[in-house]
Design an enzyme around this catalytic site. Structure first.
Site, PDB file in Angstrom:
ATOM      1  N   LYS A   1      23.997  -3.404 -39.616  1.00 22.86           N
ATOM      2  CA  LYS A   1      23.430  -4.368 -38.123  1.00 22.86           C
ATOM      3  C   LYS A   1      22.740  -4.145 -36.917  1.00 22.86           C
ATOM      4  O   LYS A   1      22.179  -3.351 -36.285  1.00 22.86           O
ATOM      5  CB  LYS A   1      24.000  -6.020 -37.879  1.00 22.86           C
ATOM      6  CG  LYS A   1      24.353  -6.752 -39.101  1.00 22.86           C
ATOM      7  CD  LYS A   1      23.436  -8.334 -39.150  1.00 22.86           C
ATOM      8  CE  LYS A   1      23.615  -8.721 -40.200  1.00 22.86           C
ATOM      9  NZ  LYS A   1      22.532  -9.939 -40.381  1.00 22.86           N
TER      10      LYS A   1
ATOM     11  N   SER B   1      27.491 -14.935 -36.739  1.00 18.26           N
ATOM     12  CA  SER B   1      28.889 -14.594 -37.402  1.00 18.26           C
ATOM     13  C   SER B   1      29.947 -13.941 -37.170  1.00 18.26           C
ATOM     14  O   SER B   1      31.089 -13.758 -36.719  1.00 18.26           O
ATOM     15  CB  SER B   1      29.015 -15.717 -38.516  1.00 18.26           C
ATOM     16  OG  SER B   1      28.589 -14.066 -39.583  1.00 18.26           O
TER      17      SER B   1
END
Lengths: 313, 313
Positions: free
Chosen positions: A52, A77
């Site tokens: 990410k 999350s």
């Protein structure tokens, strides 16, 4: 949608000074267990502990100067939360991170180590979106979606670009599916770089919205989010789904036990700890050994953000 | 003794198709704990799980054809055993491995997975040497010492060659000391490649024969081998010691608790499991933080062969 190799190389080169070119690990015992040759692309060793960071970095680099001054916001999350907090800090841009209450405490603490602007909300998607919109308006921020954003997808594409550049003869690359950003980016890179390699998605059976979406050709949703793979609970989006639909032929679904077994096997044989979401792709190879027999298979180990004191095995 | 960069490059290039160019990992949290910038050279991801595979490979490649036909033998407590078994198998050469009874069962099993010719002996150095000589004579084998052999030392040099080629601005490289083969190889590579970088050895306090040897300028021996770092119980040899004496200025000694803490910290922050012998170099940085403050420090993680079911923390 296809993107040329040249365009992907521009993305890769613009990011290269900020991201780690992650190592690829091989292991004879694992090859013998799988009866295939496995190449683990270790994004667990990426900055902020997951792929990410590539997504967040590329998104940040492509903001215009006005937007950069006001700052950015996301809801996540965990892994995109850490990634955006770190990527924006590295570029001296302020960021706000909305995280659901049920996100692992371990991941919340990791964000707080980088950035104080962490806002908790209830765990439904509606609540995440409402809270985000509220703060976005208040501070005039730019929202960066963790998976349904073209710059995010292109940032993700560099994982597979690197893997195929170094291992041009892979037959398959297996990739976990959460929001679909990694799968879409992987598909674009594979399509640009290889004639023979096929990307296969792997998803927890308990949240197999992408499997259903590929079948019905429209975005499906999960009725519950009950999986140990906390990074894979979200659904596809209108930007990544068309790319997935065009390039991805099959998705393997794996059970919770299969995910935990894959995580344990990687721990015992490679001596590295990865998070459950990251073990899902390897679980796909173990489940369908016959399909991959004798083949060269790339596995994206997407992240390593796991609490070593709370292992599920 | 010094060796030119060109000669070391020949060694490196002759081995390159057989060994893994291991990754270098960095971690912000670890940097902040150490107050320095740490570059972990991950030989735990080398084939056979340790740098010893480089040593064994180079030694095997430099045998003449007659010797190759009869085969090789070594005695080792573990990592060189696995390394020689695998390197010789890869080159289709038969090998015999003598291991002391007190070598970890885990490491013995790893050898047996590659090679049936494992011979156990009593744990003293005398017994290891006697048993080895007996079998060597019986089958007309060539003995390859795990650390006191120039081809072994040159094979080891490639760890530091790779590290400095990619990170030319390191101030220090810390290296664990067992038999002295890695330290000697590291010293030769550092001397050839860098004007500013210094190699520092790190050794368990309980078996600090190298520390004493550097002080007295003659090879000293350990009165006992009571350390968790099972790969570092041996003493220096007449080939590696002169190299160490010429190039190495200081050795840091660390306690058993410091070794376990370093191993635990690497596990918790990098999420990788390394063996105690491999944690020793990092324990040296943690022990002498002031010395390394603000510096760029390479740490050789020498091996990862540890039983994940028997961790000391």
């Amino acid at each position: 949608m296809s993107i040329s190799r040249k365009s992907l190389e521009i993305v890769q080169s613009s990011m290269s000074q900020y991201v780690i070119k992650t190592p690829v690990l091989k292991n004879k015992e694992i090859n013998s267990i799988c009866d295939s040759i496995i190449f683990f692309k270790c994004e667990n060793f990426q900055k902020s502990g997951s792929f990410k960071f590539r997504a967040a970095t590329n998104a940040i680099l492509n903001l215009n100067e006005t937007v950069k001054k006001s700052g950015v916001i996301t809801h996540s999350s965990g892994n995109f939360a850490q990634a955006l907090a770190l990527a924006s800090k590295n570029q001296h841009i302020s960021s706000y991170i909305v995280m659901p209450q049920n996100a692992p405490k371990f991941k919340k603490n990791a964000v707080l180590k980088i950035n104080d602007n962490l806002i908790e909300c209830k765990s439904t998607l509606d609540e995440r979106e409402n809270t985000t919109r509220e703060i976005q308006n208040k501070y005039n921020l730019t929202f960066i979606h963790p998976s349904n954003n073209l710059d995010v997808i292109l940032g993700n594409s560099t994982v597979v670009s690197e893997l195929i550049q170094d291992h041009a003869d892979l037959d398959y690359i297996l990739c976990p599916i959460g929001g679909g950003g990694l799968l879409a980016g992987s598909a674009l890179a594979c399509n640009a770089y290889s004639n023979k390699c096929e990307i296969i998605g792997v998803e927890p059976l308990n949240v197999n919205d992408a499997y259903k979406s590929l079948k019905s050709k429209k975005i499906e949703y999960n009725l519950n989010t009950d999986t140990i793979a906390d990074g894979l609970r979200t659904n596809l989006g209108d930007i990544n789904f068309p790319i997935i639909l065009e390039h991805i032929k099959s998705i393997i679904c794996v059970s919770e036990d299969e995910i935990i077994n894959a995580m344990k096997l990687i721990y015992n044989k490679l001596n590295i700890l990865i998070e459950p979401s990251s073990a899902v792709a390897f679980a796909g190879v173990l489940k369908e050994k016959e399909k991959f027999k004798g083949k060269k298979v790339g596995i994206i180990l997407s992240g390593g953000n796991v609490d070593s004191k709370k292992l599920p095995f």
